[in-house]
Each structure stands twice: as C-alpha cells, then as structure tokens.
Design a protein around this motif. Sequence first.
Motif, PDB file in Angstrom:
ATOM      1  N   ALA A 324     -33.615 -62.914  33.648  1.00 15.80           N
ATOM      2  CA  ALA A 324     -33.452 -61.669  33.046  1.00 15.80           C
ATOM      3  C   ALA A 324     -33.052 -60.510  33.950  1.00 15.80           C
ATOM      4  O   ALA A 324     -34.012 -60.273  34.820  1.00 15.80           O
ATOM      5  CB  ALA A 324     -34.722 -61.432  32.090  1.00 15.80           C
ATOM      6  N   THR A 325     -32.150 -59.657  33.546  1.00 17.29           N
ATOM      7  CA  THR A 325     -31.736 -58.648  34.547  1.00 17.29           C
ATOM      8  C   THR A 325     -31.506 -57.592  33.833  1.00 17.29           C
ATOM      9  O   THR A 325     -30.765 -57.547  32.727  1.00 17.29           O
ATOM     10  CB  THR A 325     -30.351 -59.220  35.137  1.00 17.29           C
ATOM     11  OG1 THR A 325     -30.624 -60.414  35.719  1.00 17.29           O
ATOM     12  CG2 THR A 325     -29.720 -58.300  36.439  1.00 17.29           C
ATOM     13  N   ASP A 326     -32.120 -56.419  34.378  1.00 13.00           N
ATOM     14  CA  ASP A 326     -31.856 -54.990  33.865  1.00 13.00           C
ATOM     15  C   ASP A 326     -30.673 -54.413  34.225  1.00 13.00           C
ATOM     16  O   ASP A 326     -30.406 -54.205  35.370  1.00 13.00           O
ATOM     17  CB  ASP A 326     -33.150 -54.154  34.049  1.00 13.00           C
ATOM     18  CG  ASP A 326     -33.046 -52.782  33.676  1.00 13.00           C
ATOM     19  OD1 ASP A 326     -32.802 -52.583  32.522  1.00 13.00           O
ATOM     20  OD2 ASP A 326     -33.262 -51.600  34.423  1.00 13.00           O
ATOM     21  N   THR A 327     -29.764 -53.871  33.475  1.00 13.62           N
ATOM     22  CA  THR A 327     -28.380 -53.282  33.528  1.00 13.62           C
ATOM     23  C   THR A 327     -28.365 -51.896  32.953  1.00 13.62           C
ATOM     24  O   THR A 327     -29.179 -51.706  31.958  1.00 13.62           O
ATOM     25  CB  THR A 327     -27.113 -54.141  33.396  1.00 13.62           C
ATOM     26  OG1 THR A 327     -27.219 -54.172  32.061  1.00 13.62           O
ATOM     27  CG2 THR A 327     -27.400 -55.410  34.161  1.00 13.62           C
ATOM     28  N   GLU A 328     -27.351 -51.193  33.344  1.00 10.13           N
ATOM     29  CA  GLU A 328     -27.143 -49.814  32.531  1.00 10.13           C
ATOM     30  C   GLU A 328     -26.906 -50.001  31.209  1.00 10.13           C
ATOM     31  O   GLU A 328     -27.171 -49.086  30.254  1.00 10.13           O
ATOM     32  CB  GLU A 328     -26.177 -49.070  33.175  1.00 10.13           C
ATOM     33  CG  GLU A 328     -26.348 -48.568  34.713  1.00 10.13           C
ATOM     34  CD  GLU A 328     -25.411 -47.547  35.292  1.00 10.13           C
ATOM     35  OE1 GLU A 328     -24.151 -47.530  34.516  1.00 10.13           O
ATOM     36  OE2 GLU A 328     -25.341 -46.902  36.244  1.00 10.13           O
ATOM     37  N   ARG A 329     -26.354 -50.904  30.751  1.00  6.10           N
ATOM     38  CA  ARG A 329     -26.101 -51.306  29.405  1.00  6.10           C
ATOM     39  C   ARG A 329     -27.020 -52.075  28.721  1.00  6.10           C
ATOM     40  O   ARG A 329     -26.784 -52.337  27.443  1.00  6.10           O
ATOM     41  CB  ARG A 329     -24.647 -52.042  29.453  1.00  6.10           C
ATOM     42  CG  ARG A 329     -24.527 -53.503  29.904  1.00  6.10           C
ATOM     43  CD  ARG A 329     -23.055 -53.976  29.828  1.00  6.10           C
ATOM     44  NE  ARG A 329     -22.935 -55.226  30.758  1.00  6.10           N
ATOM     45  CZ  ARG A 329     -22.394 -56.246  30.152  1.00  6.10           C
ATOM     46  NH1 ARG A 329     -21.775 -56.028  28.939  1.00  6.10           N
ATOM     47  NH2 ARG A 329     -22.174 -57.292  30.879  1.00  6.10           N
ATOM     48  N   GLY A 330     -28.083 -52.553  29.226  1.00  3.11           N
ATOM     49  CA  GLY A 330     -29.253 -53.253  28.712  1.00  3.11           C
ATOM     50  C   GLY A 330     -29.597 -54.571  29.532  1.00  3.11           C
ATOM     51  O   GLY A 330     -29.022 -54.814  30.469  1.00  3.11           O
ATOM     52  N   LEU A 331     -30.198 -55.339  28.805  1.00  2.00           N
ATOM     53  CA  LEU A 331     -30.739 -56.681  29.499  1.00  2.00           C
ATOM     54  C   LEU A 331     -29.560 -57.600  29.064  1.00  2.00           C
ATOM     55  O   LEU A 331     -29.035 -57.921  28.136  1.00  2.00           O
ATOM     56  CB  LEU A 331     -31.966 -57.055  28.552  1.00  2.00           C
ATOM     57  CG  LEU A 331     -32.687 -58.518  28.877  1.00  2.00           C
ATOM     58  CD1 LEU A 331     -32.979 -58.400  30.256  1.00  2.00           C
ATOM     59  CD2 LEU A 331     -33.590 -58.906  27.801  1.00  2.00           C
ATOM     60  N   VAL A 332     -29.338 -58.312  30.058  1.00  2.00           N
ATOM     61  CA  VAL A 332     -28.423 -59.506  30.115  1.00  2.00           C
ATOM     62  C   VAL A 332     -29.273 -60.705  30.959  1.00  2.00           C
ATOM     63  O   VAL A 332     -30.043 -60.534  31.851  1.00  2.00           O
ATOM     64  CB  VAL A 332     -27.096 -59.195  30.984  1.00  2.00           C
ATOM     65  CG1 VAL A 332     -25.951 -58.110  30.190  1.00  2.00           C
ATOM     66  CG2 VAL A 332     -27.341 -58.795  32.391  1.00  2.00           C
ATOM     67  N   VAL A 333     -28.651 -61.849  30.527  1.00  3.76           N
ATOM     68  CA  VAL A 333     -29.515 -63.068  31.310  1.00  3.76           C
ATOM     69  C   VAL A 333     -28.612 -64.005  31.916  1.00  3.76           C
ATOM     70  O   VAL A 333     -27.989 -64.924  31.281  1.00  3.76           O
ATOM     71  CB  VAL A 333     -30.390 -63.731  30.104  1.00  3.76           C
ATOM     72  CG1 VAL A 333     -31.268 -64.813  30.855  1.00  3.76           C
ATOM     73  CG2 VAL A 333     -31.246 -62.810  29.406  1.00  3.76           C
ATOM     74  N   PRO A 334     -28.194 -63.868  32.969  1.00  2.00           N
ATOM     75  CA  PRO A 334     -27.316 -64.803  33.787  1.00  2.00           C
ATOM     76  C   PRO A 334     -27.921 -65.910  34.020  1.00  2.00           C
ATOM     77  O   PRO A 334     -29.260 -65.874  34.314  1.00  2.00           O
ATOM     78  CB  PRO A 334     -26.762 -64.044  35.056  1.00  2.00           C
ATOM     79  CG  PRO A 334     -27.875 -62.903  35.359  1.00  2.00           C
ATOM     80  CD  PRO A 334     -28.382 -62.677  33.819  1.00  2.00           C
ATOM     81  N   VAL A 335     -27.468 -67.097  34.255  1.00  2.00           N
ATOM     82  CA  VAL A 335     -27.970 -68.428  34.374  1.00  2.00           C
ATOM     83  C   VAL A 335     -27.682 -69.097  35.559  1.00  2.00           C
ATOM     84  O   VAL A 335     -26.330 -69.028  35.942  1.00  2.00           O
ATOM     85  CB  VAL A 335     -27.482 -69.263  33.148  1.00  2.00           C
ATOM     86  CG1 VAL A 335     -28.146 -70.713  33.433  1.00  2.00           C
ATOM     87  CG2 VAL A 335     -27.929 -68.648  31.629  1.00  2.00           C
ATOM     88  N   VAL A 336     -28.438 -69.662  36.248  1.00  2.00           N
ATOM     89  CA  VAL A 336     -28.285 -70.462  37.441  1.00  2.00           C
ATOM     90  C   VAL A 336     -28.277 -71.874  37.093  1.00  2.00           C
ATOM     91  O   VAL A 336     -29.245 -72.464  36.603  1.00  2.00           O
ATOM     92  CB  VAL A 336     -29.576 -70.306  38.490  1.00  2.00           C
ATOM     93  CG1 VAL A 336     -29.017 -71.207  39.584  1.00  2.00           C
ATOM     94  CG2 VAL A 336     -29.582 -68.720  38.960  1.00  2.00           C
ATOM     95  N   ARG A 337     -27.177 -72.505  37.153  1.00  2.00           N
ATOM     96  CA  ARG A 337     -26.847 -73.904  36.660  1.00  2.00           C
ATOM     97  C   ARG A 337     -27.425 -75.074  37.599  1.00  2.00           C
ATOM     98  O   ARG A 337     -27.330 -74.708  38.775  1.00  2.00           O
ATOM     99  CB  ARG A 337     -25.594 -74.185  36.138  1.00  2.00           C
ATOM    100  CG  ARG A 337     -25.123 -73.076  35.260  1.00  2.00           C
ATOM    101  CD  ARG A 337     -23.667 -73.393  34.935  1.00  2.00           C
ATOM    102  NE  ARG A 337     -22.771 -72.711  33.691  1.00  2.00           N
ATOM    103  CZ  ARG A 337     -23.268 -72.820  32.443  1.00  2.00           C
ATOM    104  NH1 ARG A 337     -24.035 -73.855  32.187  1.00  2.00           N
ATOM    105  NH2 ARG A 337     -22.893 -71.942  31.724  1.00  2.00           N
TER     106      ARG A 337
END
Length: 455
Positions: A324-337
């Motif tokens: 879970a990553t906080d950014t200026e446009r909101g929460l995004v969840v990049p994935v480590v495969r």
Amino acid sequence: MADEFALPDLGEGIEEAEVIGVLVHAGDMVEADQPLIEVETEKANLDVPSPHAGVVEAVLVEVGEVIRVGQPIVSIAATNGASAAPAPAAGAPAPSPDAGSGAPPAAPAPAAPAPSQPTPIAAVPASAPVAPVLLEPAGRSVAASPAVRLFAREIGVRISDVPGSGPGGRVSIDDVKAHARALLTQLYASPAAAAPPAAAPPPPAPAPEAGVPPPAALPDLAAFGEIERERMTPTRRATARNLAQSWAQSPHITLQQKADVTELDARRRELRDRVAESGGSLTMMPILMQVVTRALAEFPRLNASIDMATQEIVYRRYIHVGVATDTERGLVVPVVRDADQKSLTELAVEIRELAERARDRKLGIDDMRGGTFTISNLGGMGTGFFTAILHPPQVGILAVGRAEREPVWMGDGFQPRLRMPLGLTVDHRLIDGADAARALGFIVGALEEPPELVV
C-alpha cells in the motif's frame, strides 16, 4: 468506410476511465499503435493506441469526459497499409468512389471560397492577436511527462495546444506557463471575450455493486454555510467503491500484537550498506515481506480467495505481495510478484522502484494486478496500531505501525526494547479467529527470532 474504435478492455475490474488528453484531431493521419487518447484509470495513466493506420474522421470524446469500456472514442478510415493522402479541407471535393477502377473520375464540384481569416481557437476572438504559441502542427502527438500533464489540467490548459521547446517537441512546465500567459493576454486584450464554457455536468453515479447498499442521500450542506464541490478522481472513486464493497461483503476481524524487533533492527543496520550498493533501501518493509511470504506458505488460506458464486476456496500457487503506497492522487497498491522467490536485496530494490514509479504516476495496470496479500505500513507517519481494510479478492492484510523503544521486563530487570505494533485483518468467511491468531503468532515469532538474513 470509417470504423468506430471503442475503449478496449483495460484490465481486471476496470470499467471506466477519465480522458485526460486527446492526442489526435479530425483529419490527422495515424499509424498503427499510435496513441489516440490518454486516460486516467483507477490506478494508472494509459495511452490508448490506434488499432490500425488510417485517417481520423472524428474524435468522439473530450478531455474531462468519463468513458466506459466499449464506448466509441474515435472514427478511423483505414488505409489498408497504403500511404493515404491528407484529409481534404472543408469544401474540397471528396474522392470519387470509382477511383482506381479505370472509370473516368466525376467532375469535381467547385471549391468553396476560402475563409477570409483562420478559424480562431475556442474562446479566443478572431480580433485578438494570435501568438505563435497557440498553434501546433496538425496530427502531432504530445510528448509530456505525467507531472506536466497534471499541471496543465490543474490550470485549465489543453496540453495538445502547447508547443514544446524540448527535444523532439517535448512539452515542459515552462511551455505550459508561457501558453497560459499568451491565452490570458489575448482574452484580456479582447473587448468582447467569450464567457467561459459552462462546467460539464457530473457523470452519473455508478450502479451499486452487488452486496453494497446504495449511498444515502447527502443533506443540503449549503444550508449551513458556503461549500465547494470537487470532482472525485478515478483513483478516489475506485478506492471508495472497492473499500465499500470490501466492508459490505467481507466480515473483517483484526488481531493485534507487538513484535520485539530489537535484534532484527540491529542486523538490518549492519546489512543496509550492502543492499544500498545494489540500489535498494533495506528498511523494515523488505524484511516484513520476506516474513509474510513464509507465513503465506505456512498458512495457505491467507493466500487464497473465496468464490461465493461457486461455494469454493481458490488456492493460489503463487505469492504476489502488494505494498500500500500513499501518493498525491490517493492510495495505490503496486505488487511484488513471486516475492517468495526473491532475496532481501531484490525485494528492497523492487519495492523502492515501485514506490518511485507510483509517486511519479508511471505504474502500469500490470504493476497492480494479481496481488494475493497486502502490507500497509504507516510506521513512517508515527502511527501505532491501526485496522486496515481488505483489498478484494484478498482475504488478508498486515497493518504495520511505528516501532518504539519500551521498557520490557526481561527476568532480572527492565530493558529498553524496540517493539513494533502489528495488526492482521482477515476475511472471517474464510479465516477463523484461531487460524488468524496462529498466523500472526508465526509472523511475530519470525521477526523476534529471525533466521540468518541473506541479502
């Protein structure tokens, strides 16, 4: 004959996107795979490419419009790979349908008289002096970073109208500012400047998700004082929808426990310079991820999903961990495969790269697909225990708070120990409380008595 090209499938669960850039105009020649429009989806910005070469007959969307998958966006007349002539100007004769068949061409209709002056751009009177910065060559694709596009949208400038001064015509923030100043100069110089266009009506509210009650009507807040309305971004709309669906469909339970990470943190400090040589940052996150992958292997239901339509448990044979990553446009969840197959150094490098790409708006759809479990770390903001909400269709998420030194009785006296608050939230439909307690205990034990760290 022109074909209407619709917004294609953008990935799992994504049904709509907001147009943030129109990169072509009617009459433009386009090549196969040339970007036609730029859209912002729930999690990423994407260029939508042309399916084939041809001439754009009509652009069917505009900047700011929310479009759905399957909705037509442009009309393109295919050239079948041949080099097509430029689109005829207004009033020019259309090519004969018998061209190339051997029949003599029909006599062309007389050309319409040319206009006495060029057509002014929208909202700028023809009497105003036209500065060179207001024009752009027809059919060019705009090269600009996401940050520059965002700045242009925020100040109301259409990025496709801004000529770039950088290599290959790349548009910079200074170019956008210069273009905006020229527009203002024209508007204020005109005695009869056009009124600004009316604000676009808000998009219709999406249909309620299955299992999610419709939103309650908002009371008249303006009755109590001045208000301001701001349109939700695609990311915020997706977050609101997905979390409401998660809360409504998945009965959450959260178990909390502190882990003594004193020895682990000391070892981490010893190894961080070695990891930094490879471009990684050995924070607690890569170590937590490695521990979590072992827990998911030990407790496979935490890595599964529940299919209520078929009354089945779906076990995944892979482990992809979201951050879970906080950014200026909101929460995004990049994935480590395949996180379970990577070393600490590899995890540290990939987590740092994903976080940077998330904040620079450079994540692709594939970067956020397929997660099996999520870690949410708010320790850097000083937060202690907190409850995280599940990211469907996942059934588990680990909430990590700030580690602090606390006095702990060690048998013969109190000693300062570094203790980290952890919270494991699970979907109670699939994970019983006792199973969640065992899984959290496994994670805590692995942090307190870690095996030899191999970077």
